[in-house]
Design a protein around this motif. Structure first.
Motif, PDB file in Angstrom:
ATOM      1  N   LYS A  84       2.108   2.031  -3.579  1.00  0.00           N
ATOM      2  CA  LYS A  84       1.074   2.598  -4.443  1.00  0.00           C
ATOM      3  C   LYS A  84       1.011   4.112  -4.298  1.00  0.00           C
ATOM      4  O   LYS A  84       0.596   4.805  -5.205  1.00  0.00           O
ATOM      5  CB  LYS A  84      -0.293   2.010  -4.096  1.00  0.00           C
ATOM      6  CG  LYS A  84      -0.467   0.582  -4.523  1.00  0.00           C
ATOM      7  CD  LYS A  84      -1.841   0.119  -4.123  1.00  0.00           C
ATOM      8  CE  LYS A  84      -2.042  -1.339  -4.434  1.00  0.00           C
ATOM      9  NZ  LYS A  84      -3.371  -1.803  -4.005  1.00  0.00           N
ATOM     10  N   ARG A  85       1.389   4.618  -3.142  1.00  0.00           N
ATOM     11  CA  ARG A  85       1.317   6.056  -2.901  1.00  0.00           C
ATOM     12  C   ARG A  85       2.540   6.806  -3.402  1.00  0.00           C
ATOM     13  O   ARG A  85       2.537   8.032  -3.420  1.00  0.00           O
ATOM     14  CB  ARG A  85       1.139   6.318  -1.405  1.00  0.00           C
ATOM     15  CG  ARG A  85      -0.214   5.898  -0.893  1.00  0.00           C
ATOM     16  CD  ARG A  85      -0.426   6.374   0.521  1.00  0.00           C
ATOM     17  NE  ARG A  85       0.533   5.823   1.459  1.00  0.00           N
ATOM     18  CZ  ARG A  85       0.319   4.752   2.205  1.00  0.00           C
ATOM     19  NH1 ARG A  85      -0.821   4.095   2.105  1.00  0.00           N
ATOM     20  NH2 ARG A  85       1.232   4.327   3.052  1.00  0.00           N
ATOM     21  N   SER A 127       0.828  -1.210   0.000  1.00  0.00           N
ATOM     22  CA  SER A 127       0.000   0.000   0.000  1.00  0.00           C
ATOM     23  C   SER A 127       0.860   1.257   0.000  1.00  0.00           C
ATOM     24  O   SER A 127       0.471   2.285  -0.541  1.00  0.00           O
ATOM     25  CB  SER A 127      -0.930  -0.002   1.207  1.00  0.00           C
ATOM     26  OG  SER A 127      -0.180  -0.008   2.398  1.00  0.00           O
ATOM     27  N   ALA A 128       2.046   1.188   0.596  1.00  0.00           N
ATOM     28  CA  ALA A 128       2.934   2.348   0.601  1.00  0.00           C
ATOM     29  C   ALA A 128       3.544   2.580  -0.775  1.00  0.00           C
ATOM     30  O   ALA A 128       3.750   3.727  -1.185  1.00  0.00           O
ATOM     31  CB  ALA A 128       4.030   2.169   1.638  1.00  0.00           C
TER      32      ALA A 128
END
Length: 111
Positions: free
Chosen positions: A36-37, A33-34
């Motif tokens: 993706k940012r 998820s990190a």
């Protein structure tokens, strides 16, 4: 199942199936998820991604790969006439960084 990759091995008789859990992410230090940012770069994107350097496109590519310049898209600099202009375009390395009005002189008190 997502993230699971089965592989088979045999111990003489029937083949057995073992499921190995593999984590698929771009970085070994950041979570999925990190990552993706993070900003999209040419290394993280697919084949057709073209980032560039923020410059304007002054033309287009033809089907044969030739670049055709569009004169309407070209950068047009409007420079005034500088004849008789007293200032020079460059600053010498010997010029002090501060103007003489703001410099302190040893032994004098600034008002």
């Amino acid at each position: 199942m997502k993230g699971l990759s089965p592989f088979f091995f045999s111990t003489g008789g029937m083949p057995s199936m073992v499921i190995a859990i593999t984590k698929r992410s771009m970085s070994k230090y950041l979570s999925k998820s990190a990552t993706k940012r993070l900003p999209l770069t040419t290394k993280r994107a697919r084949k057709g991604f073209y980032k560039g350097k923020g410059a304007t496109k002054e033309g287009y590519l033809t089907s044969k790969g030739k670049f055709v310049v569009d004169p309407k898209k070209r950068l047009n600099l409007i420079v005034p006439d500088l004849t008789g202009f007293k200032l020079k375009p460059y600053i010498a390395a010997s010029v002090p960084k501060f103007p003489p009005e703001t410099r302190r002189v040893l032994g004098q008190v600034q008002e």
